[in-house]
Write an enzyme that holds these catalytic residues in place. Sequence first.
Site, PDB file in Angstrom:
ATOM      1  N   GLU A  91       0.983  -1.329   0.445  1.00  0.00           N
ATOM      2  CA  GLU A  91       0.095   0.179  -0.337  1.00  0.00           C
ATOM      3  C   GLU A  91       1.191   1.706  -0.084  1.00  0.00           C
ATOM      4  OE1 GLU A  91      -2.377  -0.756   3.530  1.00  0.00           O
ATOM      5  OE2 GLU A  91      -0.388  -0.921   4.795  1.00  0.00           O
ATOM      6  N   CYS A 104       3.194   7.970   1.524  1.00  0.00           N
ATOM      7  CA  CYS A 104       4.519   6.905   2.652  1.00  0.00           C
ATOM      8  C   CYS A 104       4.243   6.092   1.079  1.00  0.00           C
ATOM      9  CB  CYS A 104       2.786   6.749   3.679  1.00  0.00           C
ATOM     10  SG  CYS A 104       4.086   5.337   4.356  1.00  0.00           S
ATOM     11  N   CYS A 111       7.950  -7.932   6.529  1.00  0.00           N
ATOM     12  CA  CYS A 111       8.848  -7.553   7.320  1.00  0.00           C
ATOM     13  C   CYS A 111       9.273  -8.622   7.757  1.00  0.00           C
ATOM     14  CB  CYS A 111       8.583  -6.294   7.265  1.00  0.00           C
ATOM     15  SG  CYS A 111      10.154  -5.246   8.527  1.00  0.00           S
ATOM     16  N   CYS A 115       8.782  -6.274  14.579  1.00  0.00           N
ATOM     17  CA  CYS A 115       8.946  -5.275  15.822  1.00  0.00           C
ATOM     18  C   CYS A 115       7.224  -5.748  16.751  1.00  0.00           C
ATOM     19  CB  CYS A 115       8.699  -3.658  14.910  1.00  0.00           C
ATOM     20  SG  CYS A 115       9.827  -3.156  14.249  1.00  0.00           S
ATOM     21  N   CYS A 118       3.583  -4.059  15.199  1.00  0.00           N
ATOM     22  CA  CYS A 118       3.131  -3.593  13.486  1.00  0.00           C
ATOM     23  C   CYS A 118       2.672  -4.391  13.017  1.00  0.00           C
ATOM     24  CB  CYS A 118       5.004  -3.550  13.444  1.00  0.00           C
ATOM     25  SG  CYS A 118       4.881  -3.166  11.266  1.00  0.00           S
ATOM     26  N   CYS A 357       0.295   2.646   8.805  1.00  0.00           N
ATOM     27  CA  CYS A 357       1.219   0.790   8.396  1.00  0.00           C
ATOM     28  C   CYS A 357       0.688  -0.998   8.353  1.00  0.00           C
ATOM     29  CB  CYS A 357       1.988   1.129  10.011  1.00  0.00           C
ATOM     30  SG  CYS A 357       3.721  -0.065   9.253  1.00  0.00           S
TER      31      CYS A 357
END
Length: 379
Positions: A91, A104, A111, A115, A118, A357
């Site tokens: 996105e 952004c 990923c 984290c 996230c 995010c």
Amino acid sequence: MTVNLLDYDREGLTHFLTEIGEKPFRARQILKWIHQFGKSDFTQMSDLAKGLREKLSKLAIIAVPQVIQDHLAADGTRKWLLSVGAGNGIESVFIPEINRGTLCVSSQVGCALACAFCSTGKQGFNRNLAVAEIIGQLWLANKSLRESADSQLSPQTSHNHSFTLQTTQSPRAVSNVVMMGMGEPLANFENVVTALDLMLDDCAYGLSRRRVTVSTSGLVPAMDRLRERCPVALAVSLHAPNDALRDYLVPINKKYPIKELLAACQRYLQAAPRDFITFEYVMLDGVNDSVSHANQLVKLVKDVPCKFNLIPFNAFSNSGFKRSSRESIHVFRDILIQAGLVTTVRKTRGDDIAAACGQLAGQVHDKTRRVAKLNMEAS
Ligand code: SAH
Ligand code: SF4
């Protein structure tokens, strides 16, 4: 084999043209057609010789990810969900403000750095995005925003709309880029740097170095390489004032602890002495948001020229975290400000379209899996 010209920065395109027996200076013209005029059809590149246009049509394509969803929030925030094949979505989010428009951009599918807070990290790592998929987000955003502006233009347009007209009518609606979408940009170093080259190139997007920000969770060796190759503005996801807490929230801290991270920040600033590091700090209720955390933070960064961006946590299902209260965010902010640190609290934008995010792509990923499962059950 055809190549995708969106994968090339100026150097790569020059090399490709030389290989096919063309003059290197054509690269400038072609970059302008692609990135400034948003063209993907060689026949429209009117100042190229017909022979070259035909050759390019045979050997090359200009291909961007496919838009599968396009959301506009009440506050003007716009979010595109793009397909990058194999059921994977990424996105990009456009955030209009009075005097700028920030895009952004995502750098990976998922990923690996996991984290704790996230949703992209929770999806695990799938793959790096190609240059064309990274710069394609900027290409698509500029094109969509320009088209929306064109369709809004009419003689009846009232003065109330003058802001929309001024900003979105411009051929380049995106004035700032932040690599803060899905993924860790510095873990996809070469492709991200090639995309950054295009963002800065006057024949492509022509953005100044200060208008392009890479956000990293703290990959120290790659921060040093970025300083050498392309010292754009740097944001560092700090999120905790000590190693014990940061080890838990940002696990890459076990490899590159805070002391090494801050030393890398200092080295980064040596390449760009008039600049500062932006520290991002997600506000998690009862986890990292106390007065004592704020005081530790002040001591920690006292030698680093920096600004703070406090990010109210964007909740997602089963995250296990809660957003800090407005009050504790304000108390925390005021401690940093009183210590002389420039501190802003990120506005939560596009809440009605989940413009945070990794959230929307997370939903689609799950849906895709559910569809695959249903298909399997049916067969
Ligand atoms: N991987 C890079 C850039 C992408 S994330 C990085 O970690 O810096 C961009 C920012 O959003 C980072 O500061 C990240 O820690 C933060 N973030 C991630 N999930 C979040 C959430 N659920 N709520 C608020 N901020 C979040
Ligand atoms: Fe990856 Fe950044 Fe999310 Fe951490 S916050 S998991 S580095 S995208």
